[in-house]
Design an enzyme around this catalytic site. Structure first.
Site, PDB file in Angstrom:
ATOM      1  N   LEU A 101       0.825  -1.211   0.000  1.00 31.73           N
ATOM      2  CA  LEU A 101       0.000   0.000   0.000  1.00 31.73           C
ATOM      3  C   LEU A 101       0.857   1.259   0.000  1.00 31.73           C
ATOM      4  CD1 LEU A 101      -2.629  -1.239   2.596  1.00 31.73           C
ATOM      5  CD2 LEU A 101      -2.920  -1.087   0.106  1.00 31.73           C
ATOM      6  N   HIS A 146       8.276  -3.818   7.434  1.00 35.67           N
ATOM      7  CA  HIS A 146       7.963  -2.396   7.634  1.00 35.67           C
ATOM      8  C   HIS A 146       8.468  -1.903   8.995  1.00 35.67           C
ATOM      9  CE1 HIS A 146       5.589  -1.368   4.115  1.00 35.67           C
ATOM     10  NE2 HIS A 146       4.860  -2.461   4.241  1.00 35.67           N
TER      11      HIS A 146
HETATM   12 NI    NI Z   1       3.654  -3.113   2.634  1.00 35.16          NI
END
Ligand code: NI
Length: 178
Positions: A101, A146
């Site tokens: 995203l 992340h």
């Molecule tokens: Ni991601």
């Protein structure tokens, strides 16, 4: 509750090593997770990490039963995972297509461990420990990356296998361009 803005690649906040969660089951943490699920559902994501909305904490959410961004992939249980630690259960790596995203409109072929053990805590601070494979293993490795400032292109070994979703997977046109 609210849909939050998702940071995009290039934002330095995506490159930080996130701080551990030390207080569990607080109203602030519950509100954060509710916002993260609102945000994830608004864009049909498979998972979301707190740093993607600018929150510097070791917290990821993931899971879905059917996902239009990843048709044909098996379901992944809905999970809130804090302070995760991933241990690969095999030395080999298997390549699969991933999107993110924070990297909208693109897909890349990424090597991942096909089977991992992951451990951490849930929102209440209770221990979570699972051994998983398949897409579940890919998703947890992607989301936990992340938390150490890694986006999937930095895991790729062949950047010729990075491209626009609408070109690589025309059948997904319109679901991956947010
Ligand atoms: Ni991601």
């Amino acid at each position: 509750m609210a849909v939050r803005e998702i940071l995009k690649m290039g934002d330095p906040r995506l490159l930080r090593v996130a701080q551990p969660v030390r207080e569990f089951d607080t109203p602030e943490l519950h509100a954060l997770v509710a916002d993260m699920f609102d945000t994830l559902r608004a864009v049909d994501g498979a998972g979301l990490a707190a740093p993607q909305i600018g929150v510097d904490l070791q917290l990821v959410i993931f899971g879905f039963t059917h996902n239009p961004r990843y048709p044909g992939r098996e379901a992944v249980p809905q999970t809130v995972l804090l302070n995760p630690v991933i241990t690969p259960l095999a030395d080999e790596l298997v390549e699969g297509w991933e999107g993110c995203l924070s990297v909208p409109g693109l897909r890349g072929l990424v090597p991942r461990h096909p089977r991992v053990r992951y451990a951490g805590q849930d929102l209440q601070g209770r221990p979570i420990e699972r051994e998983v494979g398949g897409f579940h293993a890919v998703v947890v490795q992607h989301e936990c990356d992340h938390l150490i400032g890694r986006l999937y292109p930095t895991r790729m070994t062949d950047l010729t296998k990075l491209g626009y979703t609408e070109v690589l997977f025309p059948e997904l046109a319109g679901v991956d361009d947010d």
